[in-house]
Write an enzyme that holds these catalytic residues in place. Sequence first.
Site, PDB file in Angstrom:
ATOM      1  N   SER A 180       0.847  -1.203   0.000  1.00  0.00           N
ATOM      2  CA  SER A 180       0.000   0.000   0.000  1.00  0.00           C
ATOM      3  C   SER A 180       0.881   1.251   0.000  1.00  0.00           C
ATOM      4  O   SER A 180       0.408   2.353  -0.246  1.00  0.00           O
ATOM      5  CB  SER A 180      -0.920   0.008   1.223  1.00  0.00           C
ATOM      6  OG  SER A 180      -0.167  -0.137   2.405  1.00  0.00           O
ATOM      7  N   ASP A 215       5.440  -7.285   2.588  1.00  0.00           N
ATOM      8  CA  ASP A 215       4.670  -7.761   1.433  1.00  0.00           C
ATOM      9  C   ASP A 215       5.612  -8.210   0.333  1.00  0.00           C
ATOM     10  O   ASP A 215       6.597  -7.516   0.031  1.00  0.00           O
ATOM     11  CB  ASP A 215       3.816  -6.603   0.871  1.00  0.00           C
ATOM     12  CG  ASP A 215       2.349  -6.755   1.188  1.00  0.00           C
ATOM     13  OD1 ASP A 215       1.912  -7.876   1.498  1.00  0.00           O
ATOM     14  OD2 ASP A 215       1.635  -5.728   1.122  1.00  0.00           O
ATOM     15  N   LYS A 224       4.247 -11.601   3.337  1.00  0.00           N
ATOM     16  CA  LYS A 224       2.816 -11.770   3.021  1.00  0.00           C
ATOM     17  C   LYS A 224       2.664 -11.840   1.507  1.00  0.00           C
ATOM     18  O   LYS A 224       3.316 -11.084   0.786  1.00  0.00           O
ATOM     19  CB  LYS A 224       1.994 -10.604   3.585  1.00  0.00           C
ATOM     20  CG  LYS A 224       0.521 -10.643   3.151  1.00  0.00           C
ATOM     21  CD  LYS A 224      -0.346  -9.691   3.935  1.00  0.00           C
ATOM     22  CE  LYS A 224      -0.353  -8.272   3.464  1.00  0.00           C
ATOM     23  NZ  LYS A 224      -0.795  -8.060   2.055  1.00  0.00           N
ATOM     24  N   GLU A 230      -9.512  -9.573   2.965  1.00  0.00           N
ATOM     25  CA  GLU A 230      -9.807  -8.188   2.598  1.00  0.00           C
ATOM     26  C   GLU A 230     -11.142  -8.102   1.859  1.00  0.00           C
ATOM     27  O   GLU A 230     -11.382  -8.799   0.869  1.00  0.00           O
ATOM     28  CB  GLU A 230      -8.667  -7.614   1.725  1.00  0.00           C
ATOM     29  CG  GLU A 230      -8.947  -6.171   1.329  1.00  0.00           C
ATOM     30  CD  GLU A 230      -7.733  -5.380   0.869  1.00  0.00           C
ATOM     31  OE1 GLU A 230      -6.603  -5.898   0.878  1.00  0.00           O
ATOM     32  OE2 GLU A 230      -7.949  -4.209   0.490  1.00  0.00           O
TER      33      GLU A 230
HETATM   34  O1  KIV Z   1      -0.433  -3.392   1.472  1.00  0.00           O
HETATM   35  C1  KIV Z   1      -1.133  -3.328   2.505  1.00  0.00           C
HETATM   36  O2  KIV Z   1      -1.077  -2.365   3.271  1.00  0.00           O
HETATM   37  C2  KIV Z   1      -2.034  -4.454   2.784  1.00  0.00           C
HETATM   38  C3  KIV Z   1      -3.057  -4.270   3.839  1.00  0.00           C
HETATM   39  C4  KIV Z   1      -4.113  -3.367   3.383  1.00  0.00           C
HETATM   40  C5  KIV Z   1      -3.593  -5.563   4.321  1.00  0.00           C
HETATM   41  O3  KIV Z   1      -1.942  -5.456   2.146  1.00  0.00           O
END
Ligand code: KIV
Length: 264
Positions: A43, A81, A110, A179
């Site tokens: 994000s 991520d 993630k 989500e």
């Molecule tokens: O990238 C991010 O911040 C996310 C969250 C919204 C779960 O994947």
Amino acid sequence: MSIIRWKKKYQDGTPLTLLTAYDATMARLIEMSNIDGILVGDSLRHTFYGDSTTVKMTLEEMVYHTKAVCNGVQHTLVIADMPFMTYNISIEETLKNATQLIQAGAMAVKCEVRSSHLPTIERLIQEGIPVMGHIGLQPQYVHESGGYTLKGAQANEKQQLTQLANQLSEIGVFGIVLEKVPISLSKTITDQIQCPTIGIGAGPHCSGQVLVTNDVLGLTPNFSPKFLKTYLDASTLITNALNAFKDDVESKQFPTMDHGYVNE
Ligand code: KIV
């Protein structure tokens, strides 16, 4: 918080909290708030770079921000991520890419998981890299889905998501972000699987909740989806402070002699 303590808190039935950070300053504040984990989320393509999607995120940028976040914390669980297409090409490449994030300081990664990724995710876990899955709305696949709409409303989608969540739980992910899925679906999944569900726009029945910190703090005033609760109007507070600085300088109230150095 270690993965072991994360699991213990889930087993105790206490809701888990996860917030995003992209730099050391925010990471430090999140650690001071005793939040259970920090997500270096892609994000940051929205919040940091001002893009309209997360698709442009690169592994190099994620490594850079993960290092910054890890410099701000001492004991908080940091999850990075894996950017779009960094866990899709082959198991070997995924292992190398995840290793870069772990060596940057993250304790876990993630991935926005599709069923075709399951063997790769399982291999990461077997090699000792804790993985959090992310299902439901998957922003990295926005070009395929055509928008940021609710997922799992149709019977076939419900069935697919429930099956995927069960498969992820069976291969040993330590959590699954759900989500933007209906409340009833997130309850079904949460009740069925053996690891925590972390909801964003997924209602109150998840094992924990994640939000983007910029949204929580009111730094994104034009973004007000139904699922969001804002805890501060930081945009107003910050612009007021910046205006006050400008006014002080223009009216010569700052700096005063007290703010200067005397050469004695
Ligand atoms: O990238 C991010 O911040 C996310 C969250 C919204 C779960 O994947």
